[in-house]
Design a protein around this motif. Structure first.
Motif, PDB file in Angstrom:
ATOM      1  N   GLY A   1       0.819  -1.209   0.000  1.00 50.57           N
ATOM      2  CA  GLY A   1       0.000   0.000   0.000  1.00 50.57           C
ATOM      3  C   GLY A   1       0.853   1.258   0.000  1.00 50.57           C
ATOM      4  O   GLY A   1       0.558   2.231  -0.705  1.00 50.57           O
ATOM      5  N   LEU A   2       1.931   1.250   0.778  1.00 52.14           N
ATOM      6  CA  LEU A   2       2.842   2.400   0.807  1.00 52.14           C
ATOM      7  C   LEU A   2       3.565   2.568  -0.529  1.00 52.14           C
ATOM      8  O   LEU A   2       3.788   3.696  -0.980  1.00 52.14           O
ATOM      9  N   LEU A   3       3.946   1.482  -1.160  1.00 54.39           N
ATOM     10  CA  LEU A   3       4.620   1.551  -2.454  1.00 54.39           C
ATOM     11  C   LEU A   3       3.694   2.085  -3.542  1.00 54.39           C
ATOM     12  O   LEU A   3       4.135   2.737  -4.482  1.00 54.39           O
ATOM     13  N   LEU A   4       2.410   1.821  -3.434  1.00 52.15           N
ATOM     14  CA  LEU A   4       1.449   2.355  -4.389  1.00 52.15           C
ATOM     15  C   LEU A   4       1.108   3.812  -4.090  1.00 52.15           C
ATOM     16  O   LEU A   4       0.834   4.599  -4.993  1.00 52.15           O
ATOM     17  N   LEU A   5       1.128   4.178  -2.826  1.00 50.04           N
ATOM     18  CA  LEU A   5       0.793   5.536  -2.429  1.00 50.04           C
ATOM     19  C   LEU A   5       1.904   6.528  -2.782  1.00 50.04           C
ATOM     20  O   LEU A   5       1.624   7.670  -3.154  1.00 50.04           O
ATOM     21  N   LEU A   6       3.144   6.090  -2.709  1.00 56.20           N
ATOM     22  CA  LEU A   6       4.279   6.977  -2.975  1.00 56.20           C
ATOM     23  C   LEU A   6       4.271   7.539  -4.401  1.00 56.20           C
ATOM     24  O   LEU A   6       4.387   8.761  -4.575  1.00 56.20           O
ATOM     25  N   PRO A   7       4.112   6.733  -5.468  1.00 57.24           N
ATOM     26  CA  PRO A   7       4.038   7.325  -6.813  1.00 57.24           C
ATOM     27  C   PRO A   7       2.815   8.213  -7.009  1.00 57.24           C
ATOM     28  O   PRO A   7       2.869   9.212  -7.725  1.00 57.24           O
TER      29      PRO A   7
END
Length: 108
Positions: free
Chosen positions: A5-11
């Motif tokens: 979820g964090l990896l998707l939120l960052l971009p």
């Protein structure tokens, strides 16, 4: 799952930041930007800048390294900027080319 979820939120956040910066720049009414960095490689730079004047008009921007530089490329626009609207330019940093320019000499 949290890491995904964090990896998707960052971009998504980075894209939103880029769109916000683009929107803020569009509202400033800046002069047109000459694309690319090829002007740094031109053997006859004054002739190249005159060609950009014919394409973009007497006021345009260039990238010099990481800095945007506004180019005034006609006597009328230089006179308007430096004589009539001098207060708008009073607090700006001195450019690197100013010791070599003719504005410090009599006649301009």
């Amino acid at each position: 799952m949290l890491l995904l979820g964090l990896l998707l939120l960052l971009p998504l956040l980075a894209g939103a930041r880029l769109l916000w910066n683009w929107w803020k720049l569009r509202s400033l009414h800046l002069p047109p930007l000459a694309p690319g960095f090829l002007h740094l490689l031109q053997p006859d730079l004054p002739i190249y800048l005159l060609g950009l004047t014919q394409k973009f008009g007497p006021i345009y921007r260039l990238h010099l390294g990481l800095q945007d530089v506004v180019v005034l490329n006609s006597k009328r626009t230089i006179e308007e900027a430096m004589v009539k609207k001098w207060a708008d330019f009073a607090g700006r940093p001195e450019p690197l080319t100013s010791p070599n320019s003719s504005c410090r000499q009599a006649g301009v």
